[in-house]
Design an enzyme around this catalytic site. Sequence first.
Site, PDB file in Angstrom:
ATOM      1  N   ASP A  29       0.862  -1.189   0.000  1.00  0.00           N
ATOM      2  CA  ASP A  29       0.000   0.000   0.000  1.00  0.00           C
ATOM      3  C   ASP A  29       0.897   1.239   0.000  1.00  0.00           C
ATOM      4  O   ASP A  29       1.859   1.330   0.761  1.00  0.00           O
ATOM      5  CB  ASP A  29      -0.906  -0.012   1.246  1.00  0.00           C
ATOM      6  N   ILE A  30       0.568   2.197  -0.855  1.00  0.00           N
ATOM      7  CA  ILE A  30       1.417   3.381  -1.022  1.00  0.00           C
ATOM      8  C   ILE A  30       1.321   4.326   0.188  1.00  0.00           C
ATOM      9  O   ILE A  30       2.216   5.142   0.415  1.00  0.00           O
ATOM     10  CB  ILE A  30       1.048   4.122  -2.341  1.00  0.00           C
ATOM     11  N   HIS A  93      -9.927  -5.356  -2.977  1.00  0.00           N
ATOM     12  CA  HIS A  93      -8.596  -5.517  -2.387  1.00  0.00           C
ATOM     13  C   HIS A  93      -8.720  -5.888  -0.921  1.00  0.00           C
ATOM     14  O   HIS A  93      -9.566  -5.365  -0.206  1.00  0.00           O
ATOM     15  CB  HIS A  93      -7.733  -4.262  -2.555  1.00  0.00           C
ATOM     16  N   HIS A  95      -6.773  -5.723   2.554  1.00  0.00           N
ATOM     17  CA  HIS A  95      -5.653  -5.088   3.259  1.00  0.00           C
ATOM     18  C   HIS A  95      -5.050  -6.110   4.218  1.00  0.00           C
ATOM     19  O   HIS A  95      -5.777  -6.665   5.072  1.00  0.00           O
ATOM     20  CB  HIS A  95      -6.150  -3.921   4.124  1.00  0.00           C
TER      21      HIS A  95
HETATM   22  P1  5GP Z   1      -9.936   1.552   0.440  1.00  0.00           P
HETATM   23  O1  5GP Z   1     -10.472   1.591  -0.974  1.00  0.00           O
HETATM   24  O2  5GP Z   1      -9.895   0.159   1.000  1.00  0.00           O
HETATM   25  O3  5GP Z   1     -10.628   2.521   1.344  1.00  0.00           O
HETATM   26  O4  5GP Z   1      -8.421   2.073   0.389  1.00  0.00           O
HETATM   27  C1  5GP Z   1      -7.629   1.993  -0.758  1.00  0.00           C
HETATM   28  C2  5GP Z   1      -6.178   1.782  -0.365  1.00  0.00           C
HETATM   29  O5  5GP Z   1      -5.404   1.804  -1.566  1.00  0.00           O
HETATM   30  C3  5GP Z   1      -5.598   2.866   0.551  1.00  0.00           C
HETATM   31  O6  5GP Z   1      -4.995   2.240   1.685  1.00  0.00           O
HETATM   32  C4  5GP Z   1      -4.576   3.589  -0.321  1.00  0.00           C
HETATM   33  O7  5GP Z   1      -3.435   4.012   0.386  1.00  0.00           O
HETATM   34  C5  5GP Z   1      -4.240   2.563  -1.362  1.00  0.00           C
HETATM   35  N1  5GP Z   1      -3.892   3.139  -2.656  1.00  0.00           N
HETATM   36  C6  5GP Z   1      -4.597   4.099  -3.331  1.00  0.00           C
HETATM   37  N2  5GP Z   1      -3.994   4.371  -4.506  1.00  0.00           N
HETATM   38  C7  5GP Z   1      -2.895   3.572  -4.572  1.00  0.00           C
HETATM   39  C8  5GP Z   1      -1.875   3.407  -5.565  1.00  0.00           C
HETATM   40  O8  5GP Z   1      -1.863   4.044  -6.626  1.00  0.00           O
HETATM   41  N3  5GP Z   1      -0.894   2.519  -5.293  1.00  0.00           N
HETATM   42  C9  5GP Z   1      -0.884   1.771  -4.129  1.00  0.00           C
HETATM   43  N4  5GP Z   1       0.131   0.915  -3.955  1.00  0.00           N
HETATM   44  N5  5GP Z   1      -1.834   1.901  -3.175  1.00  0.00           N
HETATM   45  C10 5GP Z   1      -2.820   2.798  -3.404  1.00  0.00           C
END
Ligand code: 5GP
Length: 131
Positions: A29-30, A93, A95
């Site tokens: 995660d970035i 995804h 986590h």
């Molecule tokens: P959620 O959709 O579960 O709320 O969170 C999305 C997750 O994806 C976040 O933890 C965010 O940091 C991660 N994320 C968003 N964009 C990118 C990206 O371009 N690259 C990576 N590696 N992680 C990402």
Amino acid sequence: MATIFTKIINGELPAYKVAETDDYLAFLDINPNAKGHTLCIPKEEENKIFDLDEETYLGLMKFSRNVAKAIEKVVPCQRIGMSVIGLEVPHVHVHLIPLRTMEDARFTSKDKLSDSEFRELANAISEAYKG
Ligand code: 5GP
């Protein structure tokens, strides 16, 4: 339109990849809650996890388990936590988060890593996954 995770799968966006099969991909995660925070995704573009067909869903769980075991070998923590949220990126995804305290599960405090730290961590998890 392709999600950012599909662009990562296709190599159109960079990512610190840690594991890959024909059907799944794991990358760091970035904006991690904690060092080693990893996302496991199906290559199939689906928005919500419970809309996956059963085979893809179970395959994702199996893949995530294998990746979690690799993370646990590399990152000091009490255990690997698992969350599914998806409010930000509409591509399924899981986590996987190395937990030291409850704070690491809260998505509020974030860890900052340099490019070389991300790369070294991804390599170490990748080696543990293969081993
Ligand atoms: P959620 O959709 O579960 O709320 O969170 C999305 C997750 O994806 C976040 O933890 C965010 O940091 C991660 N994320 C968003 N964009 C990118 C990206 O371009 N690259 C990576 N590696 N992680 C990402």
